[in-house]
Motif scaffolding. Structure first.
Motif, short mmCIF file in Angstrom:
data_model
loop_
_atom_site.label_atom_id
_atom_site.label_comp_id
_atom_site.label_asym_id
_atom_site.label_seq_id
_atom_site.Cartn_x
_atom_site.Cartn_y
_atom_site.Cartn_z
N THR A 119 28.45 28.67 50.14
CA THR A 119 29.58 28.83 49.08
C THR A 119 30.43 29.93 49.68
OG1 THR A 119 28.03 28.08 47.30
CG2 THR A 119 30.35 29.60 46.88
N PRO A 120 31.69 29.69 49.79
CA PRO A 120 32.30 30.74 50.61
C PRO A 120 32.18 32.18 49.83
CG PRO A 120 33.79 28.64 50.03
CD PRO A 120 32.38 28.66 49.49
N ASP A 121 32.04 33.19 50.45
CA ASP A 121 31.74 34.92 50.22
C ASP A 121 33.15 35.28 50.01
OD1 ASP A 121 30.81 36.86 49.33
OD2 ASP A 121 30.49 37.89 51.27
N THR A 122 33.86 34.75 48.93
CA THR A 122 35.23 35.05 48.59
C THR A 122 35.19 36.27 47.81
OG1 THR A 122 35.83 32.76 48.73
CG2 THR A 122 37.40 34.26 47.64
N LYS A 123 36.02 37.37 48.24
CA LYS A 123 36.19 38.58 47.44
C LYS A 123 37.37 38.11 46.43
CE LYS A 123 34.63 41.93 50.96
NZ LYS A 123 35.05 43.00 51.68
N PRO A 153 31.31 21.86 38.38
CA PRO A 153 31.70 22.53 39.64
C PRO A 153 31.60 24.07 39.29
CG PRO A 153 33.82 22.00 38.48
CD PRO A 153 32.78 21.35 37.75
N ARG A 154 31.79 24.77 40.61
CA ARG A 154 31.87 26.35 40.59
C ARG A 154 33.37 26.33 40.37
NH1 ARG A 154 31.57 26.40 45.37
NH2 ARG A 154 33.87 26.89 46.12
N VAL A 155 33.66 27.22 39.33
CA VAL A 155 34.76 27.81 39.06
C VAL A 155 34.82 29.33 39.16
CG1 VAL A 155 35.27 25.90 37.34
CG2 VAL A 155 34.10 28.07 36.67
N ALA A 156 33.93 29.85 39.54
CA ALA A 156 34.15 31.29 39.97
C ALA A 156 34.82 31.64 40.98
CB ALA A 156 32.93 32.02 39.90
N ARG A 157 35.91 32.73 41.01
CA ARG A 157 36.81 33.07 42.12
C ARG A 157 37.67 31.87 42.97
NH1 ARG A 157 32.10 35.56 41.96
NH2 ARG A 157 31.03 34.36 43.57
N ILE A 173 44.62 29.14 28.42
CA ILE A 173 44.49 28.57 29.73
C ILE A 173 44.94 29.89 30.69
CG2 ILE A 173 45.78 27.28 31.44
CD1 ILE A 173 45.69 25.00 29.18
N LYS A 174 45.98 30.52 30.72
CA LYS A 174 46.50 31.69 31.46
C LYS A 174 45.37 32.68 31.62
CE LYS A 174 49.99 35.11 32.05
NZ LYS A 174 51.23 35.76 31.50
N ALA A 175 44.59 32.91 30.25
CA ALA A 175 43.51 34.16 30.31
C ALA A 175 42.33 33.52 30.93
CB ALA A 175 43.17 34.52 28.82
N LEU A 176 41.93 32.23 30.65
CA LEU A 176 40.79 31.78 31.45
C LEU A 176 40.77 31.70 32.75
CD1 LEU A 176 39.88 29.01 28.96
CD2 LEU A 176 38.24 30.82 29.49
N ALA A 177 41.85 31.26 33.40
CA ALA A 177 42.20 31.18 34.81
C ALA A 177 42.26 32.47 35.35
CB ALA A 177 43.65 30.39 34.84
N HIS A 178 42.68 33.52 34.83
CA HIS A 178 42.78 34.79 35.47
C HIS A 178 41.33 35.47 35.23
CE1 HIS A 178 44.16 38.84 36.44
NE2 HIS A 178 43.29 39.26 35.44
N TYR A 179 40.74 35.37 34.16
CA TYR A 179 39.36 35.96 33.98
C TYR A 179 38.37 35.09 35.25
CZ TYR A 179 34.57 35.84 32.38
OH TYR A 179 33.06 36.23 32.09
N LEU A 180 38.49 33.83 35.23
CA LEU A 180 37.57 33.08 36.41
C LEU A 180 37.93 33.59 37.91
CD1 LEU A 180 37.23 29.57 34.55
CD2 LEU A 180 35.62 31.33 34.83
#
Length: 204
Positions: free
Chosen positions: A110-114, A151-155, A193-200
């Motif tokens: 998994t990419p180590d994305t900051k 799927p992975r949705v974090a970051r 949708i805007k809040a969820l996308a930003h939070y994740l």
């Protein structure tokens, strides 16, 4: 005195420092070659957009489950998931190609994305509240790194997440876990949708 029995263990052979270094380098090269050979030829086109340098709008797919990757490619090939570029790529893929791609990308780390700097903490809090309300972690895991077909949705890129949720809500993107995402997204407001996308997108 009699000599040592012929079955006595021989002392382990010791290598000099330069020899050990040479053997280590050979092992590293062999390992690297083996890893490079694992990438199927059909993956080269995918890596052009989904490799280390992502094309605009393209999400990272390394580390997603094989099940999820295969389902998305089948959806693109069948025209059930709409994207002009991906549909063009997927239409020529065989079932064996899809299985090979799923296996390959799932084997990658998994990419180590900051995450980007969070300049909207109030929006992040609203997204966290929405994620709890809609029980997103039940399918995507407590750290949002994904579970099987979920799927992975974090970051992931914020714009990509917002579009995915809007597509699920509009029923223009099929859910990979039955109808779960279509049902969940159906009740989301534009603000959700805007809040969820930003939070994740900014998860640490």
């Amino acid at each position: 005195m009699s000599g040592a029995p012929s079955s006595a263990r021989q002392p382990a052979r010791r290598f000099s420092g330069p020899a050990r270094a040479a053997l280590g380098l050979l092992a590293l090269l062999a390992c690297t070659s083996a890893q490079a050979a694992e990438a199927p030829e059909v993956a080269q086109a995918c890596l052009a957009c989904h490799g280390e340098a992502l094309a605009e709008g393209a999400p990272p797919i390394a580390g997603h489950s094989s099940n999820y990757i295969q389902l998305q490619l089948v959806f693109f090939r069948a025209g059930r998931r709409k994207n002009e570029i991906m549909q063009g790529v997927a239409e020529s893929l065989s079932d064996n190609d899809i299985r090979a791609l799923g296996k390959y990308f799932a084997s990658l780390p998994t990419p180590d994305t900051k995450p980007p700097a969070d300049t909207q903490p109030d929006l992040t809090k609203a997204g966290e509240t929405a994620a709890l309300q809609h029980r997103c972690a039940a399918c995507h895991g407590d750290t949002y790194l994904g579970i099987q077909a979920a799927p992975r949705v974090a970051r992931l890129p914020e714009a990509y997440l917002a579009k995915a949720l809007a597509d699920y809500r509009a029923n223009t993107r099929p859910s990979s876990g039955g109808a779960a995402m279509t049902e969940v997204a159906g009740s989301l407001s534009d603000a959700d949708i805007k809040a969820l996308a930003h939070y994740l997108a900014v998860l640490p």
